[in-house]
Design an enzyme around this catalytic site. Structure first.
Site, short mmCIF file in Angstrom:
data_model
loop_
_atom_site.label_atom_id
_atom_site.label_comp_id
_atom_site.label_asym_id
_atom_site.label_seq_id
_atom_site.Cartn_x
_atom_site.Cartn_y
_atom_site.Cartn_z
N ALA A 174 0.83 -1.21 0.00
CA ALA A 174 0.00 0.00 0.00
C ALA A 174 0.86 1.25 0.00
CB ALA A 174 -0.93 -0.01 1.21
N LEU A 177 2.33 1.89 -3.32
CA LEU A 177 1.31 2.43 -4.22
C LEU A 177 1.15 3.92 -4.01
CD1 LEU A 177 -1.18 2.30 -6.13
CD2 LEU A 177 -2.54 1.65 -4.12
N TYR A 178 1.05 4.34 -2.75
CA TYR A 178 0.84 5.76 -2.46
C TYR A 178 2.04 6.60 -2.92
CZ TYR A 178 -2.76 3.73 0.56
OH TYR A 178 -3.83 3.03 1.04
N HIS A 179 3.25 6.11 -2.67
CA HIS A 179 4.43 6.83 -3.15
C HIS A 179 4.37 6.97 -4.68
CE1 HIS A 179 6.74 7.67 0.40
NE2 HIS A 179 6.85 6.40 0.77
N PHE A 183 2.28 10.62 -3.29
CA PHE A 183 2.20 10.92 -1.87
C PHE A 183 3.60 10.99 -1.27
CE2 PHE A 183 -2.09 9.58 -2.56
CZ PHE A 183 -2.84 10.21 -1.58
#
Length: 224
Positions: A174, A177-179, A183
Site C-alpha cells: 500500500a 502504491l501511495y508513493h 504521496f
C-alpha cells in the site's frame, strides 16, 4: 470482469456488511475490534463530500445473477472469479471525505503536523484536504491494479487541493502504491492515541500523479 462503481453515503451504508467483510479479510483485525470499525465506517458515511468507490467482480459473461446486490457471492471467501449467472462480488473498496475540524483523525493529525512541520505547512496540507480513510482489496485480488484504479477513481474531480491518509510505517504494498501516486511522508513513526503501532501520515497534491485531467469518475449506480 472488474468494474468500479461510485457509491454515495446511502449506497455505501447499504453495502456496509460487504465492505466490512473485505476489511476483515484484508486487515485481519482482532474479532472484537470489528464492531467498532463498523461503527466508524457508518459514521464516516455522513461526513461532508463523502465518496466511496467499490471494485466489483462481474460474472464472466457480464450478466448479473438473480441474487440481490451485495448478497450471495459478496462475502470475503471464495475466488471471486465470477461464473455465468453469478451475482456481482465486491472485491475492494475505498472511501474518503472532506477533512474538517471536529473529525477525530483530522484533529489529531493536523495538530501533530502543526507541531512538527509548522502551522503554515499543516494548513497547506490539511486546511483543504480529501481525507482518504479506507482502501482495501481482498488478498486474492491484490497486486492486479485494483487499488490503483480505486485511488484514481476516488480522487478524480475532487475540488480539494490535497489528499491525505495514514498507513503503516513500513515498506508495504500500500505504501509503495501511495508513493507511486505522488504521496510524500509528512510524519513517520506516528502513534495514534490508544495504539502502539507506528504509522506514516502521507499527503499528495490533487490531482494525483498519473491521473488524467479528463478521467471520468466511476459510474454511479442505483444498485450493483
Amino acid at each position: 470482469m472488474l468494474t468500479l462503481r461510485e457509491l454515495d453515503g446511502n449506497q455505501f451504508l447499504a453495502s456496509l456488511e460487504a465492505c466490512a467483510a473485505v476489511y476483515a479479510a484484508a486487515m485481519h483485525p482482532p474479532t472484537e475490534q470489528l464492531p467498532g470499525r463498523h461503527t466508524i465506517m457508518e459514521r464516516h458515511a455522513g461526513y461532508a463530500a463523502f465518496r466511496a468507490v467499490a471494485a466489483i467482480m462481474l460474472p464472466a459473461d457480464g450478466k448479473q445473477g438473480a441474487g440481490p446486490a451485495g448478497a450471495g457471492g459478496t462475502g470475503a471467501g471464495g475466488t471471486g472469479a465470477g461464473g455465468a449467472g453469478e451475482a456481482p462480488r465486491l472485491v475492494g473498496f475505498a472511501y474518503g471525505f472532506h477533512g474538517a475540524g471536529g473529525q477525530w483523525w483530522h484533529d489529531v493529525v493536523s495538530r501533530a503536523a502543526a507541531s512538527a512541520l509548522g502551522a503554515d505547512a499543516a494548513e497547506d496540507w490539511f486546511g483543504d484536504s480529501l481525507e482518504i480513510a479506507e482502501v482495501h482489496v481482498l488478498p486474492g485480488h491484490q497486486g492486479r491494479g485494483t487499488g490503483l484504479a480505486m485511488m484514481l477513481g476516488l480522487t478524480a474531480g475532487r475540488p480539494e487541493r490535497a489528499a491525505v491518509l495514514s498507513t503503516m510505517d513500513a515498506n508495504t504494498r500500500a505504501r509503495r502504491l501511495y508513493h507511486g501516486l505522488g504521496f510524500t511522508d509528512l510524519l513517520t513513526g506516528f502513534v495514534f492515541p490508544g495504539t502502539d503501532l507506528p504509522y506514516a501520515i502521507m499527503g499528495a497534491p490533487l490531482p494525483l500523479r498519473g491521473a488524467s485531467p479528463r478521467s471520468a469518475r466511476p459510474a454511479r449506480p442505483s444498485r450493483w
